[in-house]
Design an enzyme around this catalytic site. Structure first.
Site, short mmCIF file in Angstrom:
data_model
loop_
_atom_site.label_atom_id
_atom_site.label_comp_id
_atom_site.label_asym_id
_atom_site.label_seq_id
_atom_site.Cartn_x
_atom_site.Cartn_y
_atom_site.Cartn_z
N HIS A 2 0.85 -1.20 0.00
CA HIS A 2 0.00 0.00 0.00
C HIS A 2 0.88 1.24 0.00
O HIS A 2 1.92 1.26 0.66
CB HIS A 2 -0.91 0.02 1.23
CG HIS A 2 -2.06 0.99 1.11
ND1 HIS A 2 -1.91 2.33 1.37
CD2 HIS A 2 -3.35 0.81 0.73
CE1 HIS A 2 -3.07 2.94 1.16
NE2 HIS A 2 -3.96 2.05 0.78
N GLU B 147 -7.94 -4.47 -0.53
CA GLU B 147 -8.48 -5.17 -1.70
C GLU B 147 -8.47 -6.69 -1.52
O GLU B 147 -9.32 -7.38 -2.08
CB GLU B 147 -7.66 -4.83 -2.96
CG GLU B 147 -7.55 -3.36 -3.30
CD GLU B 147 -8.75 -2.84 -4.04
OE1 GLU B 147 -9.64 -3.64 -4.34
OE2 GLU B 147 -8.80 -1.63 -4.31
N1 ACO Z 1 3.94 -7.90 -4.86
C1 ACO Z 1 5.28 -8.02 -5.06
N2 ACO Z 1 6.13 -7.00 -4.88
C2 ACO Z 1 5.63 -5.83 -4.50
C3 ACO Z 1 4.26 -5.63 -4.27
C4 ACO Z 1 3.40 -6.72 -4.46
N3 ACO Z 1 2.11 -6.62 -4.27
N4 ACO Z 1 4.05 -4.36 -3.90
C5 ACO Z 1 5.26 -3.77 -3.90
N5 ACO Z 1 6.20 -4.66 -4.26
C6 ACO Z 1 7.62 -4.44 -4.36
C7 ACO Z 1 7.96 -3.71 -5.64
O1 ACO Z 1 8.20 -4.62 -6.69
C8 ACO Z 1 9.19 -2.96 -5.24
O2 ACO Z 1 10.26 -3.86 -5.26
P1 ACO Z 1 11.74 -3.38 -5.72
O3 ACO Z 1 12.21 -2.47 -4.63
O4 ACO Z 1 12.49 -4.66 -5.85
O5 ACO Z 1 11.55 -2.66 -7.04
C9 ACO Z 1 8.91 -2.59 -3.79
O6 ACO Z 1 8.00 -3.55 -3.29
C10 ACO Z 1 8.29 -1.19 -3.62
O7 ACO Z 1 7.27 -1.05 -4.59
P2 ACO Z 1 6.54 0.35 -4.90
O8 ACO Z 1 5.69 0.22 -6.11
O9 ACO Z 1 7.56 1.44 -4.88
O10 ACO Z 1 5.63 0.48 -3.58
P3 ACO Z 1 4.40 1.44 -3.40
O11 ACO Z 1 4.18 1.53 -1.95
O12 ACO Z 1 4.56 2.67 -4.16
O13 ACO Z 1 3.23 0.59 -4.10
C11 ACO Z 1 1.18 -0.46 -4.50
C12 ACO Z 1 1.99 0.43 -3.54
C13 ACO Z 1 1.01 0.22 -5.85
C14 ACO Z 1 -0.21 -0.71 -3.90
C15 ACO Z 1 1.91 -1.82 -4.66
O14 ACO Z 1 2.16 -2.39 -3.40
C16 ACO Z 1 1.18 -2.77 -5.57
O15 ACO Z 1 1.31 -2.68 -6.82
N6 ACO Z 1 0.38 -3.74 -5.00
C17 ACO Z 1 -0.33 -4.68 -5.80
C18 ACO Z 1 -1.62 -4.06 -6.38
C19 ACO Z 1 -2.70 -3.84 -5.32
O16 ACO Z 1 -2.94 -4.68 -4.47
N7 ACO Z 1 -3.36 -2.68 -5.42
C20 ACO Z 1 -4.43 -2.28 -4.46
C21 ACO Z 1 -3.89 -1.21 -3.52
S1 ACO Z 1 -5.04 -0.82 -2.21
C22 ACO Z 1 -6.09 0.34 -2.82
O17 ACO Z 1 -5.84 0.91 -3.84
C23 ACO Z 1 -7.37 0.67 -2.05
#
Ligand code: ACO
Length: 361
Positions: free
Chosen positions: A252, A307
């Site tokens: 998140h 979610e």
């Molecule tokens: N699965 C695997 N790896 C992940 C996930 C995930 N769900 N989420 C983050 N990471 C990893 C990224 O690959 C990244 O790794 P790296 O450092 O090796 O490149 C690291 O964690 C940081 O990722 P960011 O995208 O910078 O984290 P951010 O906090 O900005 O992202 C987000 C948040 C977009 C929700 C992300 O966690 C994600 O894409 N989750 C999956 C989609 C999802 O569940 N969306 C619903 C969100 S809740 C809502 O909108 C109400």
């Protein structure tokens, strides 16, 4: 000063709710949602968000009776829904129907009374369009059912079980309000021009439709469907992580601890465990997925977001994926209208600046 996407910019002062991403806290009117959700109904929490206090018995009865009245759609709104093309997306249908509420229904009604009508009507509009699309007969609202139970009744034409009503209501209560999210901001901008509540809710619905906001919990459904059985959790997740894919329902942007809403939804799932194989799979899979994320993405603090369990609960109560964003809207309309009331109470029009970066000739 320029912050892309208004990131970190404080746009309003509010007394409605607070979101603390570091502590993992969500409070409605200063009270942790964890303390509110188990003991209060959708109607009570809506009242709390609108008025900043709990209703007494008389106020609650009056609210319930107004909500029952709001379930009866004005004839022209029902007709608008009925003539919409069947392939129009649900969010477009809802936005169109809501935008038709106007002077006729709201003549001399104060804004908080209008909020009740729109909140009561939204699930009815969703159910009507959904049943039209699926060529099913329209179901009339049932006066004896609560707001949430009536939603399920009108969708399915089947008396909902207590377990299903409680599960959906937990989700609705947890997603009613979440600070200055995009749709709430859009609604506040609209009302700040001294436009009306219908216009504000219509703006909010248009904003909620986008996949970056209204979300795509269907990704979680796809994941759980691919996993299918408990033995498959590890191979499916490992394969996805090795392919560099993200695991839907985890991580998140704001919450760097567990999302408090997912903690509460998990509790709800656990209390239903054994009653539904989907919830059993979701709760078992969560622990294993978090362990695998720790191995494959060490130090990233990846927990379930709202979610994940929302999708599991929706699937368990047989809510079709196309109804997820509409159902989210049926909850968030309480937050939108509470913010519109607050904005109207102490209004300044939103009018930020833009910085011209094009050529000058
Ligand atoms: N699965 C695997 N790896 C992940 C996930 C995930 N769900 N989420 C983050 N990471 C990893 C990224 O690959 C990244 O790794 P790296 O450092 O090796 O490149 C690291 O964690 C940081 O990722 P960011 O995208 O910078 O984290 P951010 O906090 O900005 O992202 C987000 C948040 C977009 C929700 C992300 O966690 C994600 O894409 N989750 C999956 C989609 C999802 O569940 N969306 C619903 C969100 S809740 C809502 O909108 C109400």
């Amino acid at each position: 000063m320029f912050n892309r996407g208004l990131k970190d910019v404080v746009a309003v002062h509010t007394k409605i709710a607070s979101v603390d991403g570091e502590l993992g806290e969500l409070r409605y009117r200063g009270i942790l949602v964890g303390e509110l959700v188990p003991d209060h109904s959708f109607e009570e929490l809506a009242y709390l968000l609108w008025h900043g206090k709990f209703p007494d018995e008389e106020e609650l009865n009056s609210l319930k009776s107004k909500m029952r009245a709001g379930r009866r759609l004005p004839q022209h709104i029902a007709s608008i829904i009925d003539i919409l093309p069947k392939d129009i997306p649900l969010m477009d249908a809802i936005r169109t129907a809501i935008s038709a509420y106007g002077q006729v229904e709201f003549k001399q009604k104060p804004i908080d009374e209008q909020a009740i009508v729109l909140t009561a009507a939204l699930p009815v509009i969703i159910a009507r369009h959904y049943r039209n699309v699926n060529q099913l007969p329209i179901v009339e609202p049932d006066e004896n059912l609560s707001h949430t139970a009536n939603f399920l009744w009108m969708l399915n034409y089947e008396k909902p079980t207590d377990v299903h009503v409680e599960a959906l209501e937990t989700y609705l209560k947890l997603t009613m309000e979440h600070g200055m999210n995009a749709s709430t901001f859009a609604g506040r901008v609209t009302i700040s021009t001294e436009s009306d509540l219908t216009a504000a809710v219509t703006s909010a619905l248009g904003t909620m439709k986008g996949p970056l906001h209204g979300g795509a919990p269907s990704g979680v459904i796809d994941l759980l469907e691919e996993i299918g059985t408990q033995n498959n959790i590890r191979p499916v997740i490992e394969q996805r992580l090795k392919n560099g894919e993200r695991i839907m329902g985890f991580g998140h942007r704001v919450y760097k601890t567990e999302d408090p809403r997912s903690i509460l939804l998990r509790k709800k799932c656990e209390s239903m465990a054994g009653k539904d194989e989907w919830l059993d799979l979701a709760t078992t899979a969560e622990k294993e997925i978090i362990d695998l994320l720790k191995t494959y993405k060490p130090g990233r603090e990846l927990y379930t977001n709202v979610e994940y369990y929302a999708a599991a609960i929706m699937r368990a109560i047989n809510m079709p994926p196309e109804l997820f964003t509409p159902a989210f809207s049926a909850a968030r309309i309480v937050g939108w209208t509470a913010h519109a009331i607050e904005q109207q109470g102490d209004n300044t029009i939103f009018r930020p600046q833009s910085l011209y970066v094009g050529n000058k000739f």
